[in-house]
Design an enzyme around this catalytic site. Structure first.
Site, mmCIF file in Angstrom:
data_model
loop_
_atom_site.group_PDB
_atom_site.id
_atom_site.type_symbol
_atom_site.label_atom_id
_atom_site.label_comp_id
_atom_site.label_asym_id
_atom_site.label_seq_id
_atom_site.Cartn_x
_atom_site.Cartn_y
_atom_site.Cartn_z
ATOM 1 N N LYS A 65 -10.260 34.134 20.278
ATOM 2 C CA LYS A 65 -9.872 35.214 21.193
ATOM 3 C C LYS A 65 -8.427 35.663 21.016
ATOM 4 C CE LYS A 65 -13.610 35.968 23.737
ATOM 5 N NZ LYS A 65 -14.221 37.293 23.880
ATOM 6 N N SER B 169 -16.692 28.946 17.052
ATOM 7 C CA SER B 169 -15.855 29.936 17.731
ATOM 8 C C SER B 169 -14.843 29.363 18.706
ATOM 9 C CB SER B 169 -16.747 30.938 18.473
ATOM 10 O OG SER B 169 -17.558 30.262 19.419
#
Length: 408
Positions: A52, A302
């Site tokens: 992110k 991720s």
């Protein structure tokens, strides 16, 4: 090279002033298991333990002179924004649901320092998002979407730029977790038809699959927040525009309990800490092993923002999914020796993990909630046979979600 690829490459190069490229590591364990050349793109090793930070960095650098950034997030996006606010010396206001775990709030504060303030509002994310957008409009800040923003998508695509450079070419397959679609849209756009992209969603948040079926983004009736990094009720408009031509067969859906088995395995075997969303791509490889054999595969892990207070629940769900732990309601005669008879039925590898005996006055039978752990799923077949032979009445409630949530 397309304009998108040029911008993604420029974003990747600019990021090197903030943090190094995350590692691309060949995983011998998975490669041997599936007969393929399997690599992990370790986004769990970024400064904020998720990808992110890429989207936050790129969107914020595109706003020179802006001194106020606002976002709504219960986790990784908040931490990425906080980190970049501190790095750039700008003010950040982060809205988080009241129900956000303290661990995530503390980490966001740690990354942002004095540059950020956190507002806790709303029991559900939709309420938090509405409050953040209203406050941002009133104060004149720049709102940072977690995924549905062209600059964010472009920033997340930097991940693919790194993969190609580190691998020295394009992989045959890339396995991508999907939440709102920012990272998966960015990576898929970068590779285009040069690599086959496989998209993975949690069962309780399969918004891409729903959108492909409908032909447009739709809002799911219910979202299971267990896979919090990918539990999104509606895919982004901009991200879907980039993913709408993908085939339904390339979208895999994993149950939340199944994902837990990968979290436990990667922790025990590889020493890699993955959050539920970070484990999605690794677990999905088992479903495509028939056509990846001998191929080069990159799985994007991720994120690794895992609260270890969740570990008992993750282990429990993994055991139930793999069939080595079950729960029963057992009807036990209320007479001396009845419990001993039951205990003698258990096999040498069967272990009692839970036992609650609710004795009822003036009744011939009592109810027992019992949890059994064993070494192999097939041991339960033998246990069932012995229970039936002894005349015991029992009900397996392991998969009865309605009943299990009240008694397990």
């Amino acid at each position: 090279m397309s304009d998108f690829m040029s911008r993604a490459r420029a974003a990747e190069q600019a990021m090197r002033d903030v943090f190094p490229a995350t590692p691309l590591q060949r995983n011998d364990h998975l490669s041997a298991r599936y007969g393929a050349d399997i690599w992990l793109k370790r986004e769990d090793l970024s400064p904020v333990r998720s990808y992110k930070i890429r989207g936050a960095f790129n969107a914020m650098r595109k706003q020179p002179g802006q001194g106020l950034f606002v976002c709504a997030s219960a986790g990784n996006h908040a931490q990425g924004v906080a980190y970049m606010c501190r790095h750039m010396g700008v003010r950040g206001v982060i809205f988080m649901p009241v129900t956000t775990p303290q661990q995530k709030i503390q980490k966001t504060r740690m990354f942002g320092g004095d540059q950020i303030e956190i507002h806790l509002t709303g029991d559900y994310f939709d309420q938090t998002l509405a409050a953040a957008q209203a406050w941002c409009a009133q104060e004149g800040g720049h709102f940072l979407s977690p995924f549905d923003d062209a600059d964010v998508i472009e920033g997340q695509a930097s991940l693919a730029v790194e993969i190609e450079e580190q691998l020295g070419g394009v992989p045959d397959h890339v396995v991508l977790p999907v939440g709102g679609g920012g990272m998966s849209a960015g990576v898929a756009t970068w590779f285009g038809d040069r690599s086959h992209c496989i998209f993975v969603e949690p069962e309780g948040g399969a918004c891409l699959r729903a959108a492909l079926a409908a032909g447009h983004p739709v809002t799911l009736d219910h979202v299971d927040n267990f896979v919090d990094g990918a539990a999104v009720g509606r895919i982004g408009e901009k991200t879907f525009e980039l993913l709408k031509s993908r085939h339904m067969s390339d979208v895999l859906v994993m149950s939340e309990d199944r994902i837990c088995t990968t979290i436990i395995e990667m922790l025990n075997v590889e020493g890699i800490v993955l959050e539920p969303a970070g484990a999605l791509s690794v677990e999905a490889v088992g479903d495509v092993q028939s056509f990846i054999r001998g191929k080069t595969v990159v799985c994007v892990t991720s994120g690794g923002n895992f609260d270890f207070e969740r570990l008992p629940e993750v282990k429990e769900r993994a055991q139930r999914y793999s069939g080595v732990k079950k729960y029963f309601l057992l009807r036990l005669p209320q007479r001396p020796g009845a419990l001993k008879e039951f205990l003698n039925i258990l096999g040498p590898d069967d272990d009692i993990a839970r036992f609650e005996y609710m004795k009822k006055s003036a009744r011939n039978f009592g109810s027992v909630l019992i949890g059994i752990e064993t070494s192999k799923p097939e041991n339960f077949e033998r246990l069932y046979a012995r229970l039936d032979e002894a005349g015991f009445t029992y009900t397996d409630i392991t998969r009865n979600e309605t009943l299990a949530q009240f008694v397990i």
